[in-house]
Design a protein around this motif. Sequence first.
Motif, PDB file in Angstrom:
ATOM      1  N   ALA A   1      50.746  22.224 -37.365  1.00 34.08           N
ATOM      2  CA  ALA A   1      49.455  21.830 -36.794  1.00 34.08           C
ATOM      3  C   ALA A   1      49.639  21.152 -35.447  1.00 34.08           C
ATOM      4  O   ALA A   1      48.933  21.443 -34.480  1.00 34.08           O
ATOM      5  CB  ALA A   1      48.720  20.916 -37.767  1.00 34.08           C
ATOM      6  N   ALA A   2      50.600  20.227 -35.363  1.00 34.69           N
ATOM      7  CA  ALA A   2      50.825  19.529 -34.096  1.00 34.69           C
ATOM      8  C   ALA A   2      51.339  20.491 -33.024  1.00 34.69           C
ATOM      9  O   ALA A   2      50.946  20.406 -31.857  1.00 34.69           O
ATOM     10  CB  ALA A   2      51.813  18.379 -34.305  1.00 34.69           C
ATOM     11  N   SER A   3      52.200  21.429 -33.410  1.00 32.80           N
ATOM     12  CA  SER A   3      52.720  22.404 -32.451  1.00 32.80           C
ATOM     13  C   SER A   3      51.609  23.271 -31.887  1.00 32.80           C
ATOM     14  O   SER A   3      51.606  23.606 -30.696  1.00 32.80           O
ATOM     15  CB  SER A   3      53.775  23.292 -33.126  1.00 32.80           C
ATOM     16  OG  SER A   3      54.872  22.535 -33.572  1.00 32.80           O
ATOM     17  N   ALA A   4      50.664  23.640 -32.740  1.00 32.81           N
ATOM     18  CA  ALA A   4      49.552  24.466 -32.276  1.00 32.81           C
ATOM     19  C   ALA A   4      48.763  23.758 -31.188  1.00 32.81           C
ATOM     20  O   ALA A   4      48.405  24.365 -30.165  1.00 32.81           O
ATOM     21  CB  ALA A   4      48.644  24.827 -33.452  1.00 32.81           C
ATOM     22  N   PHE A   5      48.497  22.470 -31.363  1.00 34.79           N
ATOM     23  CA  PHE A   5      47.711  21.763 -30.359  1.00 34.79           C
ATOM     24  C   PHE A   5      48.525  21.412 -29.127  1.00 34.79           C
ATOM     25  O   PHE A   5      47.974  21.317 -28.028  1.00 34.79           O
ATOM     26  CB  PHE A   5      47.081  20.506 -30.965  1.00 34.79           C
ATOM     27  CG  PHE A   5      45.730  20.773 -31.546  1.00 34.79           C
ATOM     28  CD1 PHE A   5      44.587  20.639 -30.780  1.00 34.79           C
ATOM     29  CD2 PHE A   5      45.600  21.220 -32.844  1.00 34.79           C
ATOM     30  CE1 PHE A   5      43.339  20.915 -31.302  1.00 34.79           C
ATOM     31  CE2 PHE A   5      44.359  21.504 -33.382  1.00 34.79           C
ATOM     32  CZ  PHE A   5      43.224  21.351 -32.598  1.00 34.79           C
ATOM     33  N   VAL A   6      49.819  21.252 -29.267  1.00 30.86           N
ATOM     34  CA  VAL A   6      50.655  21.068 -28.082  1.00 30.86           C
ATOM     35  C   VAL A   6      50.629  22.320 -27.227  1.00 30.86           C
ATOM     36  O   VAL A   6      50.543  22.267 -25.994  1.00 30.86           O
ATOM     37  CB  VAL A   6      52.090  20.705 -28.496  1.00 30.86           C
ATOM     38  CG1 VAL A   6      53.043  20.800 -27.313  1.00 30.86           C
ATOM     39  CG2 VAL A   6      52.139  19.297 -29.074  1.00 30.86           C
ATOM     40  N   SER A   7      50.673  23.489 -27.870  1.00 31.46           N
ATOM     41  CA  SER A   7      50.714  24.742 -27.125  1.00 31.46           C
ATOM     42  C   SER A   7      49.381  25.096 -26.472  1.00 31.46           C
ATOM     43  O   SER A   7      49.348  25.766 -25.440  1.00 31.46           O
ATOM     44  CB  SER A   7      51.145  25.894 -28.051  1.00 31.46           C
ATOM     45  OG  SER A   7      50.173  26.118 -29.059  1.00 31.46           O
ATOM     46  N   ILE A   8      48.247  24.624 -27.050  1.00 27.11           N
ATOM     47  CA  ILE A   8      46.950  24.984 -26.483  1.00 27.11           C
ATOM     48  C   ILE A   8      46.385  23.888 -25.589  1.00 27.11           C
ATOM     49  O   ILE A   8      45.283  24.049 -25.051  1.00 27.11           O
ATOM     50  CB  ILE A   8      45.922  25.319 -27.582  1.00 27.11           C
ATOM     51  CG1 ILE A   8      45.568  24.066 -28.394  1.00 27.11           C
ATOM     52  CG2 ILE A   8      46.426  26.425 -28.469  1.00 27.11           C
ATOM     53  CD1 ILE A   8      44.474  24.305 -29.420  1.00 27.11           C
ATOM     54  N   ALA A   9      47.113  22.786 -25.398  1.00 28.66           N
ATOM     55  CA  ALA A   9      46.583  21.689 -24.592  1.00 28.66           C
ATOM     56  C   ALA A   9      46.316  22.127 -23.160  1.00 28.66           C
ATOM     57  O   ALA A   9      45.231  21.890 -22.607  1.00 28.66           O
ATOM     58  CB  ALA A   9      47.557  20.513 -24.617  1.00 28.66           C
ATOM     59  N   VAL A  10      47.283  22.781 -22.530  1.00 28.27           N
ATOM     60  CA  VAL A  10      47.115  23.213 -21.136  1.00 28.27           C
ATOM     61  C   VAL A  10      46.034  24.291 -21.010  1.00 28.27           C
ATOM     62  O   VAL A  10      45.169  24.195 -20.130  1.00 28.27           O
ATOM     63  CB  VAL A  10      48.458  23.697 -20.561  1.00 28.27           C
ATOM     64  CG1 VAL A  10      48.262  24.290 -19.160  1.00 28.27           C
ATOM     65  CG2 VAL A  10      49.450  22.542 -20.489  1.00 28.27           C
TER      66      VAL A  10
END
Length: 381
Positions: free
Chosen positions: A348-357
């Motif tokens: 879950a955290a990886s998904a939001f790190v990848s879509i932040a930009v």
Amino acid sequence: MASGPKTPLAWAVHLSVVVFVLLWTLPTAGLLVSSFRDKDQIAVSGWWTALSSASQNLVARAPAGDGEEMVDGRFVLSGNVLDGAAGNVSAFGFSSRGPAAFEPGAVADLRGGATLTVAEDGSYTLSGPESFKDKRGQRIFYTAEVSPRFTLENYGNVLTAAGIGRSFLNSMTVAVPATVIPILIAAFAAYALAWMPFPGRSLLIAAVVGLLVVPLQMALIPLLTIYNNVGQTFGIDPKSYVGIWLVHTGFGLPLAIYLLRNYMAGLPREVMESARVDGATDFQIFTKIVLPLSFPALASFAIFQFLWTWNDLLVALVFLGPTDDKLVLTGRLVNLLGSRGGDWEILAASAFVSIAVPLLVFFAMQKYLVRGLLAGSVKGG
């Protein structure tokens, strides 16, 4: 003029829009909530229960003799299975075959005359006639109503993983040029197809439309073979960023040319003719009139292209390879999940790190998106 009452069809359309928005938003909201939840709670309950207490079957281990005391001739170990977390124990046991065999406060008889008691607040007392120092720590199974727990540790584990910073820079190195290059090329081509009459223009427009349906996967291996052959001829590193820039440019150009050409064709003809009467060349008209007026369309394509190149994994693995110095962010996160596949909080955290930009790019430019997509869809030059 005041509008009349909405018809049943209008209400149905509005209701359908709301339903589709919820269908798209709820999974993202669930992923966001899960990214902040404690890993133990993620494993036993859904994200929609994040704000309520959850019943969990857990296991703790009493330390092997650390801190034991002598009380009335017996060795006593004490502690708390909840480890400082808020919650209430509803049952406990000392074996996996009976994890909820005893109620809080009851005395469980263990081997060798030892006893175990777990209170409702999670405090336990392990007592026996012999020292526990030479034995393995006693496992304590318990069922507890645990209060919601949220943490930033999930993001800390992702952001501090080895190579994340380097992979972030690699993704930026891929995405930014792969967005800018096709925009520059497509802008010139779109202006020519919209305002410069020449033989075969209609055929070129038809070819551009036809290229929109060419799947990337079908042409990926032939493109890689051609690029490797050309690279060997001219001494170009086959795993350089040039290759992936060219591939993303090639597959982004049809949509860019189609979108920009439709937009530019809808610009007022009188403005172009007035500029030509004043002696402006096509290049001056393009740079000083067409480009500033076409910013909504340019921004619309930039959003699409950046999202595609930033989230890409297949093309990056094929043209850059899986080596650490060229691995993009999506590839790094996949590797992180590969070694920690059961850690849903990492996912879950990886998904939001990848879509932040991409989210920042989208919200910064979304006001131009609809305007750029719809402009020129009715009227074309």
